[in-house]
Design a protein around this motif. Structure first.
Motif, PDB file in Angstrom:
ATOM      1  N   ALA A   1       8.975 -39.482   0.795  1.00 47.34           N
ATOM      2  CA  ALA A   1      10.756 -39.040   0.790  1.00 47.34           C
ATOM      3  C   ALA A   1      10.709 -37.774   1.856  1.00 47.34           C
ATOM      4  CB  ALA A   1      10.227 -38.023  -0.884  1.00 47.34           C
ATOM      5  N   LEU A   2       9.631 -37.720   1.776  1.00 45.60           N
ATOM      6  CA  LEU A   2       9.512 -36.199   3.383  1.00 45.60           C
ATOM      7  C   LEU A   2      10.078 -37.232   4.686  1.00 45.60           C
ATOM      8  CD1 LEU A   2       9.263 -33.408   4.631  1.00 45.60           C
ATOM      9  CD2 LEU A   2       7.001 -33.471   5.026  1.00 45.60           C
ATOM     10  N   LEU A   3       9.994 -38.008   4.577  1.00 39.97           N
ATOM     11  CA  LEU A   3       9.641 -39.080   5.586  1.00 39.97           C
ATOM     12  C   LEU A   3      11.253 -39.598   5.778  1.00 39.97           C
ATOM     13  CD1 LEU A   3       6.493 -40.111   6.754  1.00 39.97           C
ATOM     14  CD2 LEU A   3       7.941 -38.834   8.000  1.00 39.97           C
TER      15      LEU A   3
ATOM     16  N   SER B   1      13.950 -29.929   1.751  1.00 38.63           N
ATOM     17  CA  SER B   1      13.583 -28.350   0.873  1.00 38.63           C
ATOM     18  C   SER B   1      13.046 -29.051  -0.473  1.00 38.63           C
ATOM     19  CB  SER B   1      15.269 -28.339  -0.083  1.00 38.63           C
ATOM     20  OG  SER B   1      15.844 -29.408  -0.662  1.00 38.63           O
ATOM     21  N   GLU B   2      12.450 -28.050  -0.953  1.00 38.27           N
ATOM     22  CA  GLU B   2      11.818 -28.617  -2.081  1.00 38.27           C
ATOM     23  C   GLU B   2      12.080 -29.221  -3.039  1.00 38.27           C
ATOM     24  OE1 GLU B   2       8.726 -25.913  -5.119  1.00 38.27           O
ATOM     25  OE2 GLU B   2       8.940 -24.773  -3.320  1.00 38.27           O
ATOM     26  N   ALA B   3      13.522 -28.765  -3.358  1.00 39.18           N
ATOM     27  CA  ALA B   3      14.326 -29.045  -4.714  1.00 39.18           C
ATOM     28  C   ALA B   3      14.469 -29.992  -4.811  1.00 39.18           C
ATOM     29  CB  ALA B   3      15.829 -27.980  -4.720  1.00 39.18           C
ATOM     30  N   ARG B   4      14.878 -30.677  -3.298  1.00 44.12           N
ATOM     31  CA  ARG B   4      15.629 -32.295  -2.883  1.00 44.12           C
ATOM     32  C   ARG B   4      14.749 -33.360  -2.936  1.00 44.12           C
ATOM     33  NH1 ARG B   4      19.176 -35.852  -2.627  1.00 44.12           N
ATOM     34  NH2 ARG B   4      18.622 -37.691  -0.781  1.00 44.12           N
ATOM     35  N   LEU B   5      13.373 -32.904  -2.506  1.00 43.23           N
ATOM     36  CA  LEU B   5      11.990 -33.787  -3.151  1.00 43.23           C
ATOM     37  C   LEU B   5      11.466 -33.805  -4.566  1.00 43.23           C
ATOM     38  CD1 LEU B   5      10.073 -32.092   0.197  1.00 43.23           C
ATOM     39  CD2 LEU B   5      10.940 -35.087  -0.053  1.00 43.23           C
ATOM     40  N   SER B   6      11.782 -32.708  -5.176  1.00 41.80           N
ATOM     41  CA  SER B   6      10.936 -33.155  -6.646  1.00 41.80           C
ATOM     42  C   SER B   6      12.721 -33.420  -6.889  1.00 41.80           C
ATOM     43  CB  SER B   6      10.972 -31.242  -6.536  1.00 41.80           C
ATOM     44  OG  SER B   6      10.343 -30.684  -6.270  1.00 41.80           O
ATOM     45  N   ALA B   7      13.440 -33.476  -6.964  1.00 45.54           N
ATOM     46  CA  ALA B   7      14.991 -34.505  -7.716  1.00 45.54           C
ATOM     47  C   ALA B   7      14.260 -35.804  -7.921  1.00 45.54           C
ATOM     48  CB  ALA B   7      15.819 -34.026  -6.839  1.00 45.54           C
ATOM     49  N   LEU B   8      14.140 -36.453  -5.768  1.00 41.07           N
ATOM     50  CA  LEU B   8      13.717 -37.876  -5.990  1.00 41.07           C
ATOM     51  C   LEU B   8      12.659 -38.161  -6.203  1.00 41.07           C
ATOM     52  CD1 LEU B   8      14.111 -37.432  -1.673  1.00 41.07           C
ATOM     53  CD2 LEU B   8      15.876 -38.692  -3.741  1.00 41.07           C
TER      54      LEU B   8
ATOM     55  N   PRO C   1      12.546 -37.074 -11.275  1.00 44.31           N
ATOM     56  CA  PRO C   1      14.126 -36.182 -11.698  1.00 44.31           C
ATOM     57  C   PRO C   1      14.407 -35.803 -13.165  1.00 44.31           C
ATOM     58  CG  PRO C   1      13.749 -38.714 -11.521  1.00 44.31           C
ATOM     59  CD  PRO C   1      12.440 -38.128 -11.188  1.00 44.31           C
ATOM     60  N   ASP C   2      13.305 -36.296 -13.839  1.00 43.17           N
ATOM     61  CA  ASP C   2      13.658 -35.667 -14.950  1.00 43.17           C
ATOM     62  C   ASP C   2      12.589 -34.347 -16.003  1.00 43.17           C
ATOM     63  OD1 ASP C   2      14.857 -38.223 -15.891  1.00 43.17           O
ATOM     64  OD2 ASP C   2      12.260 -39.062 -16.132  1.00 43.17           O
ATOM     65  N   SER C   3      12.130 -33.218 -14.370  1.00 39.45           N
ATOM     66  CA  SER C   3      11.311 -32.176 -14.399  1.00 39.45           C
ATOM     67  C   SER C   3      12.438 -31.198 -14.672  1.00 39.45           C
ATOM     68  CB  SER C   3       9.942 -32.554 -13.853  1.00 39.45           C
ATOM     69  OG  SER C   3       9.018 -33.282 -14.298  1.00 39.45           O
ATOM     70  N   GLU C   4      12.140 -30.139 -14.830  1.00 37.36           N
ATOM     71  CA  GLU C   4      13.517 -28.940 -14.711  1.00 37.36           C
ATOM     72  C   GLU C   4      12.139 -28.255 -14.223  1.00 37.36           C
ATOM     73  OE1 GLU C   4      15.979 -29.457 -17.490  1.00 37.36           O
ATOM     74  OE2 GLU C   4      16.769 -30.867 -17.274  1.00 37.36           O
ATOM     75  N   GLY C   5      12.629 -27.032 -13.536  1.00 32.73           N
ATOM     76  CA  GLY C   5      12.434 -25.865 -13.246  1.00 32.73           C
ATOM     77  C   GLY C   5      10.692 -25.774 -13.033  1.00 32.73           C
TER      78      GLY C   5
ATOM     79  N   ALA D   1       4.903 -29.754 -10.603  1.00 31.27           N
ATOM     80  CA  ALA D   1       4.253 -31.185  -9.813  1.00 31.27           C
ATOM     81  C   ALA D   1       4.383 -30.853  -8.400  1.00 31.27           C
ATOM     82  CB  ALA D   1       4.934 -32.205 -11.014  1.00 31.27           C
ATOM     83  N   PHE D   2       5.023 -30.277  -7.464  1.00 32.06           N
ATOM     84  CA  PHE D   2       5.483 -30.920  -6.706  1.00 32.06           C
ATOM     85  C   PHE D   2       4.133 -29.870  -5.521  1.00 32.06           C
ATOM     86  CE2 PHE D   2       6.488 -28.504  -2.194  1.00 32.06           C
ATOM     87  CZ  PHE D   2       7.505 -29.081  -2.183  1.00 32.06           C
ATOM     88  N   ASP D   3       3.959 -28.780  -6.417  1.00 35.65           N
ATOM     89  CA  ASP D   3       3.223 -27.914  -5.742  1.00 35.65           C
ATOM     90  C   ASP D   3       1.654 -28.625  -6.231  1.00 35.65           C
ATOM     91  OD1 ASP D   3       4.795 -26.144  -4.934  1.00 35.65           O
ATOM     92  OD2 ASP D   3       3.918 -24.428  -6.932  1.00 35.65           O
ATOM     93  N   THR D   4       1.323 -29.699  -7.061  1.00 37.81           N
ATOM     94  CA  THR D   4       0.550 -29.572  -7.140  1.00 37.81           C
ATOM     95  C   THR D   4       0.042 -31.410  -5.817  1.00 37.81           C
ATOM     96  OG1 THR D   4      -0.096 -29.217  -9.558  1.00 37.81           O
ATOM     97  CG2 THR D   4      -1.239 -31.341  -9.250  1.00 37.81           C
ATOM     98  N   THR D   5       1.151 -31.846  -6.107  1.00 40.58           N
ATOM     99  CA  THR D   5       1.201 -33.237  -5.280  1.00 40.58           C
ATOM    100  C   THR D   5       1.110 -31.869  -3.853  1.00 40.58           C
ATOM    101  OG1 THR D   5       2.976 -34.567  -6.735  1.00 40.58           O
ATOM    102  CG2 THR D   5       2.679 -34.894  -4.565  1.00 40.58           C
ATOM    103  N   LEU D   6       1.996 -31.053  -3.362  1.00 40.27           N
ATOM    104  CA  LEU D   6       1.701 -31.132  -1.946  1.00 40.27           C
ATOM    105  C   LEU D   6      -0.181 -30.131  -1.448  1.00 40.27           C
ATOM    106  CD1 LEU D   6       2.816 -30.729   0.233  1.00 40.27           C
ATOM    107  CD2 LEU D   6       3.394 -28.180  -0.595  1.00 40.27           C
ATOM    108  N   HIS D   7      -0.809 -30.537  -2.010  1.00 43.16           N
ATOM    109  CA  HIS D   7      -1.741 -30.160  -2.418  1.00 43.16           C
ATOM    110  C   HIS D   7      -2.465 -30.771  -2.560  1.00 43.16           C
ATOM    111  CE1 HIS D   7      -5.851 -27.480  -3.474  1.00 43.16           C
ATOM    112  NE2 HIS D   7      -6.063 -28.386  -3.323  1.00 43.16           N
ATOM    113  N   ARG D   8      -2.418 -31.859  -3.254  1.00 45.62           N
ATOM    114  CA  ARG D   8      -3.156 -33.255  -2.861  1.00 45.62           C
ATOM    115  C   ARG D   8      -3.473 -33.938  -1.818  1.00 45.62           C
ATOM    116  NH1 ARG D   8      -2.225 -35.431  -9.162  1.00 45.62           N
ATOM    117  NH2 ARG D   8      -3.520 -33.437 -10.296  1.00 45.62           N
ATOM    118  N   LEU D   9      -1.569 -33.854  -1.611  1.00 48.26           N
ATOM    119  CA  LEU D   9      -1.377 -34.352  -0.269  1.00 48.26           C
ATOM    120  C   LEU D   9      -1.970 -34.109   1.046  1.00 48.26           C
ATOM    121  CD1 LEU D   9       0.044 -36.701   1.309  1.00 48.26           C
ATOM    122  CD2 LEU D   9       2.116 -35.361   1.575  1.00 48.26           C
ATOM    123  N   ARG D  10      -2.114 -32.161   1.191  1.00 47.03           N
ATOM    124  CA  ARG D  10      -2.624 -31.950   1.957  1.00 47.03           C
ATOM    125  C   ARG D  10      -4.369 -31.670   2.244  1.00 47.03           C
ATOM    126  NH1 ARG D  10       0.295 -26.322   1.773  1.00 47.03           N
ATOM    127  NH2 ARG D  10       1.466 -26.672   3.443  1.00 47.03           N
TER     128      ARG D  10
END
Length: 162
Positions: A31-33, A41-48, A51-55, A61-70
């Motif tokens: 999605a980043l690529l 923006s983190e918000a754009r990636l999270s929305a993609l 989409p059902d997770s808010e706030g 979910a974004f922070d956890t996935t980014l940590h795992r990806l790194r």
């Protein structure tokens, strides 16, 4: 150095080792690529991707996935999160689509450099993120393919002239 191939088969390497990314970590990188900009923006990636997770849930979910990806990339410094925007570190990550775009945007002009044009065309090994049919991939795929066709046409015309 992390190498990412998105033209044709999706392949991620670190040095000589091919990495196996799965699930959301794979999708976050794709999605980043697919956004086609230096930072997203983190918000754009999270929305993609969520989409059902808010706030707070979407952020977590974004922070956890980014940590795992790194961690899966083996390079914490390959991805930079700054001021709510995620980007690839160009000193640590090479992407074939970026290389193609950089070479394909330089006008070839009347004194066409055939070896350079051939090298640029060889970077395009197939459709951008061919394995995905998500709407967020299609526009970038179409732009890259259109640029490839234009360059291939220029190359053909140059060969006819020669």
């Amino acid at each position: 150095m992390v190498g990412i191939r998105v033209l044709g088969a999706f392949v991620v390497t670190c040095g000589d080792t091919q990495l196996s990314l799965h699930g959301r970590t794979r999708l976050l990188l794709q999605a980043l690529l697919a956004q086609g900009t230096p930072s997203v923006s983190e918000a754009r990636l999270s929305a993609l991707l969520w989409p059902d997770s808010e706030g707070h849930r979407g952020r977590q979910a974004f922070d956890t996935t980014l940590h795992r990806l790194r961690k899966e990339l083996g390079r914490r410094d390959a991805l930079v999160l700054q001021c709510g925007r995620l980007s690839l570190n160009p000193d640590k990550v090479a992407v074939d689509a970026f290389d193609f775009e950089n070479h394909a945007t330089i006008p070839f002009g009347p004194t066409l450099d055939l070896p350079r044009l051939e090298a640029t065309l060889s970077l395009y090994r197939g459709p951008f993120l061919a394995e995905l049919d998500d709407a967020w991939v299609l526009a970038r795929r179409a732009r890259l393919h259109a640029r490839y066709l234009l360059l291939a046409d220029q190359y053909g015309q140059a060969l006819e002239t020669a």
